[in-house]
Design a protein around this motif. Structure first.
Motif, PDB file in Angstrom:
ATOM      1  N   GLY A 245       0.833  -1.204   0.000  1.00 23.75           N
ATOM      2  CA  GLY A 245       0.000   0.000   0.000  1.00 23.75           C
ATOM      3  C   GLY A 245       0.860   1.243   0.000  1.00 23.75           C
ATOM      4  N   PRO A 246       0.274   2.382  -0.351  1.00 24.75           N
ATOM      5  CA  PRO A 246       1.052   3.626  -0.383  1.00 24.75           C
ATOM      6  C   PRO A 246       1.401   4.093   1.029  1.00 24.75           C
ATOM      7  CG  PRO A 246      -1.252   4.060  -0.851  1.00 24.75           C
ATOM      8  CD  PRO A 246      -1.128   2.580  -0.747  1.00 24.75           C
ATOM      9  N   PRO A 247       2.427   4.923   1.171  1.00 20.51           N
ATOM     10  CA  PRO A 247       2.788   5.437   2.492  1.00 20.51           C
ATOM     11  C   PRO A 247       1.600   6.176   3.109  1.00 20.51           C
ATOM     12  CG  PRO A 247       4.483   5.988   0.885  1.00 20.51           C
ATOM     13  CD  PRO A 247       3.330   5.414   0.117  1.00 20.51           C
ATOM     14  N   GLY A 248       1.383   5.958   4.403  1.00 20.36           N
ATOM     15  CA  GLY A 248       0.334   6.680   5.120  1.00 20.36           C
ATOM     16  C   GLY A 248      -1.034   6.032   5.056  1.00 20.36           C
ATOM     17  N   ILE A 249      -1.172   4.930   4.328  1.00 19.97           N
ATOM     18  CA  ILE A 249      -2.504   4.328   4.191  1.00 19.97           C
ATOM     19  C   ILE A 249      -2.913   3.607   5.479  1.00 19.97           C
ATOM     20  CG2 ILE A 249      -1.767   2.077   3.220  1.00 19.97           C
ATOM     21  CD1 ILE A 249      -4.651   4.131   1.842  1.00 19.97           C
ATOM     22  N   GLY A 250      -1.912   3.136   6.259  1.00 21.14           N
ATOM     23  CA  GLY A 250      -2.233   2.451   7.521  1.00 21.14           C
ATOM     24  C   GLY A 250      -1.616   1.065   7.651  1.00 21.14           C
ATOM     25  N   LYS A 251      -0.560   0.774   6.906  1.00 21.56           N
ATOM     26  CA  LYS A 251       0.057  -0.573   6.960  1.00 21.56           C
ATOM     27  C   LYS A 251       0.606  -0.877   8.349  1.00 21.56           C
ATOM     28  CE  LYS A 251       2.920   0.397   3.631  1.00 21.56           C
ATOM     29  NZ  LYS A 251       2.417   1.755   3.378  1.00 21.56           N
ATOM     30  N   SER A 252       1.347   0.101   8.930  1.00 22.84           N
ATOM     31  CA  SER A 252       1.937  -0.145  10.251  1.00 22.84           C
ATOM     32  C   SER A 252       0.835  -0.352  11.284  1.00 22.84           C
ATOM     33  CB  SER A 252       2.807   1.038  10.669  1.00 22.84           C
ATOM     34  OG  SER A 252       3.815   1.244   9.714  1.00 22.84           O
ATOM     35  N   THR A 253      -0.221   0.427  11.168  1.00 18.31           N
ATOM     36  CA  THR A 253      -1.348   0.303  12.106  1.00 18.31           C
ATOM     37  C   THR A 253      -2.008  -1.060  11.957  1.00 18.31           C
ATOM     38  OG1 THR A 253      -1.686   2.678  11.800  1.00 18.31           O
ATOM     39  CG2 THR A 253      -3.453   1.461  12.880  1.00 18.31           C
ATOM     40  N   LEU A 254      -2.232  -1.468  10.706  1.00 15.40           N
ATOM     41  CA  LEU A 254      -2.885  -2.763  10.482  1.00 15.40           C
ATOM     42  C   LEU A 254      -2.010  -3.907  11.004  1.00 15.40           C
ATOM     43  CD1 LEU A 254      -5.233  -4.404   9.378  1.00 15.40           C
ATOM     44  CD2 LEU A 254      -4.132  -4.430   7.149  1.00 15.40           C
TER      45      LEU A 254
ATOM     46  N   GLN B  71     -12.552   1.301   8.680  1.00 14.03           N
ATOM     47  CA  GLN B  71     -12.597   2.755   8.803  1.00 14.03           C
ATOM     48  C   GLN B  71     -11.418   3.148   9.676  1.00 14.03           C
ATOM     49  OE1 GLN B  71     -15.134   4.889   7.553  1.00 14.03           O
ATOM     50  NE2 GLN B  71     -13.880   6.607   8.254  1.00 14.03           N
ATOM     51  N   MET B  72     -10.562   4.055   9.170  1.00 14.37           N
ATOM     52  CA  MET B  72      -9.452   4.559   9.987  1.00 14.37           C
ATOM     53  C   MET B  72      -9.972   5.720  10.815  1.00 14.37           C
ATOM     54  SD  MET B  72      -6.221   4.434  10.844  1.00 14.37           S
ATOM     55  CE  MET B  72      -4.909   3.944   9.721  1.00 14.37           C
ATOM     56  N   GLY B  73      -9.900   5.560  12.119  1.00 12.15           N
ATOM     57  CA  GLY B  73     -10.396   6.626  12.994  1.00 12.15           C
ATOM     58  C   GLY B  73      -9.403   6.893  14.106  1.00 12.15           C
ATOM     59  N   ALA B  74      -9.851   7.610  15.119  1.00 13.56           N
ATOM     60  CA  ALA B  74      -8.953   7.969  16.222  1.00 13.56           C
ATOM     61  C   ALA B  74      -8.442   6.726  16.944  1.00 13.56           C
ATOM     62  CB  ALA B  74      -9.699   8.873  17.200  1.00 13.56           C
ATOM     63  N   ASN B  75      -9.199   5.634  16.889  1.00 12.03           N
ATOM     64  CA  ASN B  75      -8.770   4.404  17.568  1.00 12.03           C
ATOM     65  C   ASN B  75      -8.248   3.361  16.595  1.00 12.03           C
ATOM     66  OD1 ASN B  75      -9.428   5.359  20.130  1.00 12.03           O
ATOM     67  ND2 ASN B  75     -11.598   4.913  19.729  1.00 12.03           N
TER      68      ASN B  75
ATOM     69  N   GLY C 133       3.981   2.881  22.141  1.00 15.76           N
ATOM     70  CA  GLY C 133       3.101   3.997  22.484  1.00 15.76           C
ATOM     71  C   GLY C 133       1.798   3.910  21.705  1.00 15.76           C
ATOM     72  N   ARG C 134       1.904   3.559  20.444  1.00 19.15           N
ATOM     73  CA  ARG C 134       0.684   3.451  19.625  1.00 19.15           C
ATOM     74  C   ARG C 134      -0.179   2.288  20.112  1.00 19.15           C
ATOM     75  NH1 ARG C 134       2.048   2.426  13.792  1.00 19.15           N
ATOM     76  NH2 ARG C 134       2.716   4.583  13.786  1.00 19.15           N
ATOM     77  N   ALA C 135       0.464   1.173  20.455  1.00 15.03           N
ATOM     78  CA  ALA C 135      -0.294   0.008  20.950  1.00 15.03           C
ATOM     79  C   ALA C 135      -1.056   0.380  22.221  1.00 15.03           C
ATOM     80  CB  ALA C 135       0.651  -1.164  21.199  1.00 15.03           C
ATOM     81  N   SER C 136      -0.399   1.141  23.120  1.00 18.05           N
ATOM     82  CA  SER C 136      -1.080   1.526  24.379  1.00 18.05           C
ATOM     83  C   SER C 136      -2.219   2.483  24.076  1.00 18.05           C
ATOM     84  CB  SER C 136      -0.121   2.235  25.333  1.00 18.05           C
ATOM     85  OG  SER C 136       1.018   1.480  25.510  1.00 18.05           O
ATOM     86  N   ARG C 137      -1.947   3.454  23.185  1.00 17.49           N
ATOM     87  CA  ARG C 137      -2.988   4.439  22.872  1.00 17.49           C
ATOM     88  C   ARG C 137      -4.224   3.781  22.273  1.00 17.49           C
ATOM     89  NH1 ARG C 137      -4.719   7.309  18.891  1.00 17.49           N
ATOM     90  NH2 ARG C 137      -3.156   6.754  17.350  1.00 17.49           N
ATOM     91  N   LEU C 138      -3.979   2.750  21.448  1.00 17.15           N
ATOM     92  CA  LEU C 138      -5.106   2.078  20.809  1.00 17.15           C
ATOM     93  C   LEU C 138      -5.727   1.018  21.728  1.00 17.15           C
ATOM     94  CD1 LEU C 138      -3.750   1.604  17.153  1.00 17.15           C
ATOM     95  CD2 LEU C 138      -5.145   3.456  18.069  1.00 17.15           C
ATOM     96  N   GLY C 139      -5.127   0.831  22.908  1.00 20.41           N
ATOM     97  CA  GLY C 139      -5.677  -0.132  23.871  1.00 20.41           C
ATOM     98  C   GLY C 139      -5.590  -1.564  23.376  1.00 20.41           C
TER      99      GLY C 139
END
Ligand code: TYD
Ligand code: MG
Length: 468
Positions: free
Chosen positions: A105-114, A275-279, A143-149
């Motif tokens: 996927g393109p940069p910023g799409i959410g690969k690291s998050t997924l 859906q990419m959202g705050a969480n 930090g991201r893992a904690s923020r996303l619970g």
């Protein structure tokens, strides 16, 4: 007669072991001989010599392992639940142990998050995970893992820039799943190839594929693609991995879709929507986001297939007068098909679009490339040209031939089910289509003029004119 091949006795041919190969820097094509021009992509001067993975890892000999083909256990491969049911479906029923999945996927799409959510969900379902990142630090990812619970207790982290460190970390921690973020940041300092170049990325992928197969670790590779959809190291990685997932979406709307491309263990084309959202990423049913409420001139509902499912997606058109050469512009549709449909309409229905500016779009910023969306494109165009909205609750399916005939479409059952789920009451469809579903009527049509008659005879099917 003796053929040229027979003129040399086989016994005199000296068999030598090769330890080099020649790889095209443009497309990753691998050959045993150097050539000035790549036979695959046609690029000149891109072919470079590189050591084969075996030679690079110091294995010059090799052990012959020859076994009878039959007699193996034919049971389905072991699959691990990803903890995300939609991803399981896209993968063909879960993640196959020891398989290699490329998430492109393109940069910023959410690969690291997924990847982070994926590993956490798998950890919660009982499969340990190791995340190696060459892009972010442990503090950032943690930090991201904690923020996303996220339930990331069973997920380990290791820096992921050096190939040999990545392999060693994976062998030591022996996780069920290894996620590499991203394959383009992994470097093999021993390979003697250019960092970030195709040969290097391909070599690192080969080494991770070998790790997956020998250690039975499922490997997820994040891969950046350029704006044109090319993987950096174009197409080269797709050959090496078992499954290719493409990650796309409209960054403004937050809508994301993961689609299964090549899949050695399942069907292609299945899609998972998020859906990419705050969480982070949440699974969604996209139907509500892909159409607007009510009927509007210039909008028609298409029912394109996405794997074995169909979606109800709004196609929009705008027809305007313009000076000079008329523009034709599309977003999410194939321009060639859009223009062809417009030309057929001119001929079949007498719409004067030849001199007009035409715009086409798909709601939700997604791409529709199913030919059976032609009839919906035609409906949107004719509706925009006449200012008459399609009948309330109608959806449209069918590929349009140059003659204006409507061709049969595969997967009518799924399409009609999607129409009903979206609240449609009628589906304009090719003449062989029927349905056993109650609440939705199939309006059979053999020609585009027949399917779009409502635009020309408003009294017939109670169309909705725009209030002026
Ligand atoms: P990221 O996973 O870093 O993308 P990639 O690895 O493909 O480059 O996601 C980046 C985008 O996602 C960034 O613009 C911020 C957005 N985002 C959210 O909106 N919500 C969130 O919870 C997270 C983690 C990211
Ligand atoms: Mg990233």
């Amino acid at each position: 007669m003796t053929s040229p091949c027979q003129s040399r006795p086989l016994a005199s041919v000296k068999v030598t072991k090769r330890s080099v190969r020649f790889v095209c820097g443009g497309c990753g094509h691998v050959a045993s001989q150097w050539a000035g021009r790549c036979p695959d992509c046609g690029a000149w001067g891109e072919i470079r010599e590189e050591q084969t993975p075996f030679a690079a890892s110091g294995r010059s000999g090799g052990r012959a392992v020859v076994q009878p083909l039959l007699g193996v256990n034919h049971a389905d491969p072991a699959r691990l639940a990803t903890g995300m049911p939609d991803l399981d479906r896209v993968l063909g029923g879960g993640l196959v142990a020891g398989s290699v999945v490329l998430l492109a996927g393109p940069p910023g799409i959410g690969k690291s998050t997924l990847l982070l959510q994926w590993l956490s969900a798998m950890a919660a379902a009982g499969s340990s995970g190791l995340l190696v990142s060459g892009e972010e630090s442990r503090a950032q990812v943690g930090g991201r893992a904690s923020r996303l619970g996220l339930a990331a207790d069973a997920v380990s982290f290791a820096p992921g820039r050096d190939l040999h460190d990545v392999l060693a970390s994976a062998r030591v921690s022996n996780p069920a799943v290894l996620a590499v973020d991203s394959i383009q940041t992994v470097r093999d300092t021993d390979a003697g190839t250019q960092h970030g170049g195709v040969a290097q990325v391909r070599g690192c992928t080969d080494a991770l594929v070998e790790l997956a197969k020998t250690e039975d670790i499922a490997v997820l590779l994040a891969g950046h693609v350029t704006k044109d959809g090319d993987l950096a190291g174009p197409r080269a990685l797709e050959h090496a991995v078992d499954v290719v997932l493409t990650f796309e979406g409209d960054p403004r709307s937050g809508l994301r879709v993961v689609t299964g491309g090549k899949n050695r263990f399942g069907t292609e084309g299945e899609a998972a929507w998020f859906q990419m959202g705050a969480n982070g990423l949440s699974p969604i049913d996209p139907s509500e986001l892909l159409r607007s409420k009510g009927v509007h001139p210039g909008a028609a509902l298409a029912l394109p297939l996405a794997g074995r499912r169909a979606l109800a997606v709004e196609v929009q058109a705008l027809v305007g007068a313009g000076d000079g050469p008329p523009r034709r512009q599309v977003t999410g549709l194939e321009l060639r098909r859009f223009q062809q449909v417009a030309a057929v309409l001119d001929r079949a229905m007498g719409t004067p679009s030849g001199r007009c500016e035409l715009f086409g779009a798909v709601a939700g910023g997604i791409k529709v490339d199913d030919p059976a969306a032609d009839l919906a494109i035609a409906a949107a165009l004719v509706s925009a040209a006449t200012d008459v909205a399609p009948p309330d609750g109608a959806a449209f399916v069918g590929e349009i031939a140059l003659t204006g005939q409507i061709r049969p479409a595969p997967g009518m059952e799924q399409r009609i089910a999607a129409a009903r789920a979206a609240g449609c009451t009628s589906v304009y469809a090719p003449s062989d289509s029927t349905t056993a579903l109650t609440g939705v009527r199939v309006v059979q049509a053999t020609h585009v003029a027949e399917a779009l008659g409502w635009a020309l005879s408003p009294a017939g099917t109670a169309p909705h004119r725009r209030a002026s």
